[in-house]
Design an enzyme around this catalytic site. Sequence first.
Site: not given
Ligand code: GCU
Length: 377
Positions: A217, A358
Amino acid sequence: MNDTIRDEAQVPDYDLPPLLQLADGSPVRDAATWRGQRRPQLLTLLAQQVYGQTPLQGIPLHVETLESVKLSGGVERRQLRLLLDGAHALQLLLWLPRQRLAPVFLGLNFNGNHSTHPDTAILTPPGNEAVRGSNAGRWPVEGILARGYGLATLHCGDLFPDRVDGRADSVQRLFEAPVDEGSAWWAVATWAWGLSRALDALLETGDCGPVALIGHSRLGKTALWAAARDERFALAISNNSGCAGAALSRRRFGETVAAINTRFPHWFCRNFHAYNDREDALPLDQHMLLALIAPRPLYVASATEDLWADPRGEFLATLAASPVWQVLGHEGLPVREQPAPDTPVAGRVGYHLRSGGHDVSAWDWERYLDFADSQLR
Ligand code: GCU
């Protein structure tokens, strides 16, 4: 964020800026032109427009071993303190397998080293006991060691607290103030700088083989930028890195440039904010970031339900970056179409789309270890 695109039919038409072409329009056909001209151009462009410039200023690093224990099966755990300029400390947790000079995965964690494993001997900042082991699912330490790899991790917040006002408490306080605020570095570039300092410390131990970067992420965006800049990293893995990571910005699918800069104004440089709702004006796209990792092995992973990170945009960026590996004499991505879920594909560039959300799963890690076996052994 209701106007975000979540349907492929709504993705606008776009043209990607050419990768294998110099700023003056001439083609890049060989390794020397890539290395000598195009690669440096793209590094500068990405620093100026997205991640911010990392100062050249050297910061003295002193590494101290706080703990070194032998565990069962010949495994060793070390906890290192990285003291920067005598004034700012980072803690690095390192697990080494029985094998000598094994390849080591290095990744930042979100909540502290003690969040990655339940062992109560892992040092924790005062008052932070509650998160111990809470992210252990993303860090299958014993499985990684059993496959003959080491693992090292440090907390991103030790480098730059992940808050809008985190800069004042960040390691940036050791540096002279940036001359140009538009291209000044913020959290992602500071985290990436810290990964290079962690690499310095790992190399100093003399006990680590090649170091592979991994990040999930926001820390996947960071791993890509760190690997792009620092060619000592032997391999890079992007897990669900999404917008300003592996996903193409021009698709505007899921998280957009405006969305990320609005919610996380402290991640990227001020110049990047000028592209909010103006993705087509960007003189670059994220396939260029991925290409900077060539000819080293790169693996990009998406997840079916992680639409915010634009799985298809991550695949298309990987595909668009792939010709650079070919120019450098390697097989890039071995497919032209996005593979079905749970079907990994890999040449020197690998990709998978995992079923689910995710996260970093044990299945993801098995794929990364397989990829590392094929590329680093
Ligand atoms: C949020 C953000 C993302 C990121 C994520 C994370 O969703 O919008 O860009 O990758 O956090 O780091 O879990």
